[in-house]
Design an enzyme around this catalytic site. Structure first.
Site, PDB file in Angstrom:
ATOM      1  N   GLU A 194       0.803  -1.172   0.017  1.00 46.09           N
ATOM      2  CA  GLU A 194      -0.004  -0.059  -0.007  1.00 46.09           C
ATOM      3  C   GLU A 194       0.798   1.390   0.008  1.00 46.09           C
ATOM      4  O   GLU A 194       1.809   1.272   0.814  1.00 46.09           O
ATOM      5  CB  GLU A 194      -0.913   0.084   1.136  1.00 46.09           C
ATOM      6  N   LYS A 253      -9.691   1.414  -3.049  1.00 52.89           N
ATOM      7  CA  LYS A 253     -10.185   0.933  -1.860  1.00 52.89           C
ATOM      8  C   LYS A 253     -11.685   1.506  -1.494  1.00 52.89           C
ATOM      9  O   LYS A 253     -11.898   2.676  -1.791  1.00 52.89           O
ATOM     10  CB  LYS A 253      -9.225   1.536  -0.887  1.00 52.89           C
ATOM     11  N   CYS A 283      -5.153  -2.677   2.774  1.00 60.22           N
ATOM     12  CA  CYS A 283      -4.950  -2.585   4.486  1.00 60.22           C
ATOM     13  C   CYS A 283      -6.149  -3.360   5.046  1.00 60.22           C
ATOM     14  O   CYS A 283      -6.148  -4.574   4.975  1.00 60.22           O
ATOM     15  CB  CYS A 283      -5.154  -1.167   4.896  1.00 60.22           C
TER      16      CYS A 283
END
Length: 549
Positions: free
Chosen positions: A287, A368, A418
């Site tokens: 990320e 995301k 994440c």
């Protein structure tokens, strides 16, 4: 005259609850990450709070609240590191924020115990004594159902925070066999059922008149564990296509330097070198490995990436911010998404000339969807709190639903970023849809939390996702845990924490839908509601002969 209820003994019970909560938190991470410790601490808590053990509701709730507070404060202490060390918030304010958050989370197990007791006691006297034998199982059933429902609710309200859900302590336990059927919340409910049955077994073991109930409770607890062990032997998915070579890159960029421009460019050069030396079909970077969007990347770096992709006929997935081209309408005021870009180079043959990198390098992207409050978006009314911290890239757009997996070398890689892998049901869309994902991939940067329990906790979360879905998962992280996990939840390769290194693995994708993939959390919620319903029925049972009319 009613007997007075004396408050003595409250403090020892509260302290005992806190001690058990601390042990409960320790059961999620090494060196005490033993599933039996999670069940044991919960069983002792239940034994302390059953009506026969304590007739004062206030004492019970204080005990459970102290258990919950220690559970979450101990297990989530790394949040203080993110806010104070890297976010710049004053130490005292960061500690107060962790304490308040832990108190909020502790309300859920306290609510579960309170509702379970109400379900059982609403229809009969405030004691188990004198009830029919079947009524002794009302409390275990009610506690199991309410515990599972409370953990699901914690994972849903205010965008959800199901970190440290009970089921994550059971990735190596017999109960893991229930994962592809009921998911993490179902396992948490079953763990509570086993714990409560064991508490009943112990409490009645010395009572000759109720020794049969003690034995039945122990047998039922063992039966649940044996059933899980049996289910674990079933194969619910099958291999799909040929194995694919993948390189996972761990940059180990210190969080305090990650957004320093010179250090960021140096890290990007290191990542580029890791890709240039790779012979894998796919290289995965963490990320925000790139702290700049692809369009703002120095030209020499983009040229190196594209040349390597063309030379090796390979692809690279890079975590980076990207302009919000694909966002939901309600978030169109934001500029960037927290994304993964799949970059490759299309070879072009011109009279035998060497391959030329296609300038349209980003062939696919994942944006995301489930953003982190305070870290990636500002909840309404909390701008003042976020202003106390210095968080770069702290306000992202939200990705849309229906983003397809990345197709590479015959496999289909579904990315999540994440803590998105904390929400198992949200990963199912990519598996259910046509062209379903055969491999899951998580890219993370949890350097925000230092060398803490967050790293092994996150690894357990990823392992649970593989058990639920029957899909392997790859993890590429900045500081750890970078690992390859097979479809049975086993870690087959892993890098040490806090090292700049690469991990070369071969991954076999899988196909087929587990019951959890088909039903999501509905099966676990249905099971929990069934437990509560059975408890309600059983709690009305009475011992002794029926009255003649």
């Amino acid at each position: 005259m009613a007997r007075s209820r004396r408050p003595e003994g409250a403090l020892p019970r509260v302290l005992a609850g806190a001690a058990l909560g601390g042990l409960h938190a320790a059961s999620f991470v090494p060196p005490l990450n033993h599933w039996w410790l999670q069940i044991g601490t919960l069983s002792l808590l239940i034994a302390m709070t059953l009506p026969d053990a304590d007739r004062v509701p206030r004492h019970r709730m204080l005990t459970v609240a102290s258990f919950g507070f220690a559970w979450f404060a101990g297990g989530l202490a790394w949040l203080h590191t993110s806010m104070h060390v890297y976010g710049g918030m004053p130490w005292v304010l960061a500690a107060a924020a962790v304490a308040l958050f832990s108190a909020y989370l502790a309300a859920f197990p306290a609510l579960a115990v309170a509702v379970a007791h109400w379900v059982v006691l609403a229809r009969r006297p405030r004691t188990l004594k004198g009830s029919a034998p079947g009524a002794a199982f009302a409390h275990p059933l009610a506690l199991a159902g309410c515990w599972g429902l409370s953990e699901w609710l914690r994972g849903y309200l205010f965008t959800g925070f199901p970190w440290l859900a009970s089921g994550y302590a059971h990735v190596d336990s017999p109960l893991a066999g229930f994962a592809p059927w009921l998911g993490v919340y179902g396992i948490g409910a079953l763990a509570a059922l086993v714990a409560a049955l064991l508490a009943v077994a112990v409490l009645h073991a010395a009572d000759g008149a109720r020794r049969a109930i003690s034995l039945m409770s122990a047998v039922c607890a063992a039966a649940v564990l044996l059933a899980g062990a049996g289910l674990a032997r079933l194969e619910l998915t099958e291999p799909d296509g040929s194995p694919v070579s993948v390189r996972l890159v761990q940059g180990n960029v210190p969080q305090q330097l990650k957004f320093d421009r010179d250090r960021s460019i140096a890290a990007m050069n290191d990542y580029a070198q890791a890709f240039e030396s790779s012979r894998a079909a796919l290289t995965v970077m963490p990320e925000t490995a790139w702290t700049l969007p692809w369009s703002a990347t120095p030209p020499d770096l983009t040229a190196r990436i594209l040349r390597a992709a063309a030379r090796n006929a390979s692809a690279v997935a890079i975590g980076m911010p990207l302009p919000s081209a694909r966002i939901s309408p309600s978030n169109d005021s934001f500029r960037y998404t927290n994304s993964v870009a799949l970059i490759t180079a299309a070879p072009r043959a011109d009279s035998g000339a060497a391959p030329v990198a296609d300038p349209a390098a980003i062939v696919a992207r994942y944006d995301k969807r489930h953003l982190v409050p305070f870290g990636e978006f500002i909840p309404t009314g909390f701008a003042w709190f976020v202003a106390l911290m210095d968080i770069p890239l702290g306000e992202f757009a939200r990705g849309v639903q229906g983003q397809p997996p990345f197709a590479v070398a015959g496999q289909r890689f579904a990315f999540n970023i994440c803590y998105e892998d904390l929400f198992g049901e949200e990963l199912l869309e990519a598996i259910r849809s046509p062209g379903n994902a055969t491999v899951l991939v998580n890219v993370s940067n949890i350097a925000w939390f230092g060398d803490s329990q967050a790293l092994p906790q996150h690894l357990a979360i990823a392992r649970m996702r593989t058990l639920e879905t029957g899909r392997p998962m790859l993890r590429a992280t900045n500081t750890g845990v970078t690992a390859a996990i097979d479809h049975r939840g086993r870690v087959v390769a892993q890098l040490p924490y806090y090292e700049n290194a690469t991990l070369d693995v071969t991954v076999q994708g899988t196909n087929g839908l587990t019951p959890f993939v088909r039903a999501g959390n509905a099966a676990a919620l249905g099971c929990c509601l069934m437990f509560v319903g059975l408890a309600w029925v059983a709690s009305g049972a009475r011992g002794g002969p029926k009255k003649l009319k």
